[in-house]
Motif scaffolding. Structure first.
Motif, PDB file in Angstrom:
ATOM      1  N   GLU A  17       0.820  -1.203   0.000  1.00  0.00           N
ATOM      2  CA  GLU A  17       0.000   0.000   0.000  1.00  0.00           C
ATOM      3  C   GLU A  17       0.861   1.263   0.000  1.00  0.00           C
ATOM      4  N   ILE A  18       1.942   1.264   0.787  1.00  0.00           N
ATOM      5  CA  ILE A  18       2.874   2.401   0.796  1.00  0.00           C
ATOM      6  C   ILE A  18       3.507   2.565  -0.577  1.00  0.00           C
ATOM      7  N   ALA A  19       3.948   1.457  -1.167  1.00  0.00           N
ATOM      8  CA  ALA A  19       4.579   1.509  -2.495  1.00  0.00           C
ATOM      9  C   ALA A  19       3.621   2.096  -3.529  1.00  0.00           C
ATOM     10  N   CYS A  20       2.350   1.726  -3.454  1.00  0.00           N
ATOM     11  CA  CYS A  20       1.362   2.248  -4.406  1.00  0.00           C
ATOM     12  C   CYS A  20       1.033   3.710  -4.109  1.00  0.00           C
ATOM     13  N   LEU A  21       0.884   4.047  -2.848  1.00  0.00           N
ATOM     14  CA  LEU A  21       0.546   5.412  -2.464  1.00  0.00           C
ATOM     15  C   LEU A  21       1.571   6.411  -2.993  1.00  0.00           C
ATOM     16  N   TYR A  22       2.854   6.043  -2.888  1.00  0.00           N
ATOM     17  CA  TYR A  22       3.933   6.936  -3.312  1.00  0.00           C
ATOM     18  C   TYR A  22       4.476   6.611  -4.709  1.00  0.00           C
ATOM     19  N   HIS A  23       3.840   5.663  -5.386  1.00  0.00           N
ATOM     20  CA  HIS A  23       4.248   5.233  -6.728  1.00  0.00           C
ATOM     21  C   HIS A  23       5.738   4.906  -6.785  1.00  0.00           C
ATOM     22  N   TYR A  24       6.184   4.121  -5.803  1.00  0.00           N
ATOM     23  CA  TYR A  24       7.585   3.713  -5.777  1.00  0.00           C
ATOM     24  C   TYR A  24       7.930   2.904  -7.010  1.00  0.00           C
ATOM     25  N   ARG A  25       9.145   3.106  -7.488  1.00  0.00           N
ATOM     26  CA  ARG A  25       9.733   2.163  -8.443  1.00  0.00           C
ATOM     27  C   ARG A  25      10.270   1.027  -7.603  1.00  0.00           C
ATOM     28  N   LEU A  26       9.947  -0.190  -7.983  1.00  0.00           N
ATOM     29  CA  LEU A  26      10.325  -1.369  -7.220  1.00  0.00           C
ATOM     30  C   LEU A  26      11.145  -2.333  -8.066  1.00  0.00           C
ATOM     31  N   HIS A  27      12.079  -3.004  -7.420  1.00  0.00           N
ATOM     32  CA  HIS A  27      12.682  -4.197  -8.012  1.00  0.00           C
ATOM     33  C   HIS A  27      11.867  -5.341  -7.415  1.00  0.00           C
ATOM     34  N   ILE A  28      11.190  -6.094  -8.271  1.00  0.00           N
ATOM     35  CA  ILE A  28      10.275  -7.146  -7.834  1.00  0.00           C
ATOM     36  C   ILE A  28      10.866  -8.498  -8.185  1.00  0.00           C
ATOM     37  N   GLU A  29      11.082  -9.324  -7.155  1.00  0.00           N
ATOM     38  CA  GLU A  29      11.572 -10.685  -7.351  1.00  0.00           C
ATOM     39  C   GLU A  29      10.376 -11.630  -7.313  1.00  0.00           C
ATOM     40  N   LEU A  30      10.316 -12.519  -8.286  1.00  0.00           N
ATOM     41  CA  LEU A  30       9.200 -13.460  -8.389  1.00  0.00           C
ATOM     42  C   LEU A  30       9.628 -14.849  -7.926  1.00  0.00           C
ATOM     43  N   ASN A  31       8.665 -15.643  -7.487  1.00  0.00           N
ATOM     44  CA  ASN A  31       8.947 -17.000  -7.005  1.00  0.00           C
ATOM     45  C   ASN A  31       9.562 -17.900  -8.066  1.00  0.00           C
ATOM     46  N   ASP A  32       9.319 -17.617  -9.340  1.00  0.00           N
ATOM     47  CA  ASP A  32       9.852 -18.466 -10.408  1.00  0.00           C
ATOM     48  C   ASP A  32      11.289 -18.105 -10.791  1.00  0.00           C
ATOM     49  N   GLY A  33      11.906 -17.148 -10.069  1.00  0.00           N
ATOM     50  CA  GLY A  33      13.288 -16.759 -10.342  1.00  0.00           C
ATOM     51  C   GLY A  33      13.419 -15.526 -11.223  1.00  0.00           C
ATOM     52  N   ASP A  34      12.344 -15.120 -11.878  1.00  0.00           N
ATOM     53  CA  ASP A  34      12.366 -13.905 -12.695  1.00  0.00           C
ATOM     54  C   ASP A  34      12.308 -12.677 -11.789  1.00  0.00           C
ATOM     55  N   SER A  35      12.594 -11.528 -12.375  1.00  0.00           N
ATOM     56  CA  SER A  35      12.459 -10.268 -11.658  1.00  0.00           C
ATOM     57  C   SER A  35      12.148  -9.170 -12.657  1.00  0.00           C
ATOM     58  N   LEU A  36      11.650  -8.048 -12.162  1.00  0.00           N
ATOM     59  CA  LEU A  36      11.396  -6.899 -13.017  1.00  0.00           C
ATOM     60  C   LEU A  36      11.460  -5.640 -12.180  1.00  0.00           C
ATOM     61  N   ASP A  37      11.709  -4.524 -12.848  1.00  0.00           N
ATOM     62  CA  ASP A  37      11.657  -3.207 -12.230  1.00  0.00           C
ATOM     63  C   ASP A  37      10.414  -2.516 -12.763  1.00  0.00           C
ATOM     64  N   ALA A  38       9.595  -1.982 -11.845  1.00  0.00           N
ATOM     65  CA  ALA A  38       8.320  -1.392 -12.261  1.00  0.00           C
ATOM     66  C   ALA A  38       7.840  -0.403 -11.215  1.00  0.00           C
ATOM     67  N   GLU A  39       6.926   0.476 -11.643  1.00  0.00           N
ATOM     68  CA  GLU A  39       6.291   1.428 -10.744  1.00  0.00           C
ATOM     69  C   GLU A  39       5.021   0.809 -10.170  1.00  0.00           C
ATOM     70  N   ALA A  40       4.903   0.863  -8.846  1.00  0.00           N
ATOM     71  CA  ALA A  40       3.700   0.356  -8.181  1.00  0.00           C
ATOM     72  C   ALA A  40       2.554   1.323  -8.408  1.00  0.00           C
ATOM     73  N   LEU A  41       1.410   0.815  -8.878  1.00  0.00           N
ATOM     74  CA  LEU A  41       0.253   1.660  -9.157  1.00  0.00           C
ATOM     75  C   LEU A  41      -0.870   1.470  -8.144  1.00  0.00           C
ATOM     76  N   THR A  42      -1.325   0.228  -7.985  1.00  0.00           N
ATOM     77  CA  THR A  42      -2.442  -0.058  -7.084  1.00  0.00           C
ATOM     78  C   THR A  42      -2.488  -1.560  -6.821  1.00  0.00           C
ATOM     79  N   THR A  43      -3.403  -1.950  -5.955  1.00  0.00           N
ATOM     80  CA  THR A  43      -3.678  -3.368  -5.749  1.00  0.00           C
ATOM     81  C   THR A  43      -5.109  -3.635  -6.184  1.00  0.00           C
TER      82      THR A  43
END
Length: 91
Positions: A17-43
């Motif tokens: 919720e904090i990440a979305c509120l402030y539109h943080y850019r995140l490095h997101i690690e996924l369970n399958d080993g992939d990752s991506l960098d993205a801006e959090a928008l909403t849930t």
């Protein structure tokens, strides 16, 4: 993801919720080993109670099911948290 949805631990929702509120850019690690960098928008929660993080990346807008997330790390300067490991757990 085809498996039965596993809810995220309740206290971990605050970080998303904090990440979305402030539109943080995140490095997101996924369970399958992939990752991506993205801006959090909403849930989003579907009628079947699956929860998603909506992000915007170089590939456009994406819906990431919360139980597919391993960890998030803010790339935004002066973020209110550091790397957070996420694990499914019923509230």
């Amino acid at each position: 993801m085809d498996s039965l949805y596993q809810p995220l631990a309740c206290d971990l929702h605050d970080y998303l919720e904090i990440a979305c509120l402030y539109h943080y850019r995140l490095h997101i690690e996924l369970n399958d080993g992939d990752s991506l960098d993205a801006e959090a928008l909403t849930t989003e929660t579907t009628p079947s109670k699956e929860e998603f993080l909506i992000v915007h990346s170089a590939q456009g807008q994406q819906r990431l099911r919360l139980d597919s997330l391993l960890a998030i790390t803010p790339l935004t300067a002066n973020a209110r948290f550091t790397r957070v490991s996420l694990s499914p757990s019923a509230c």
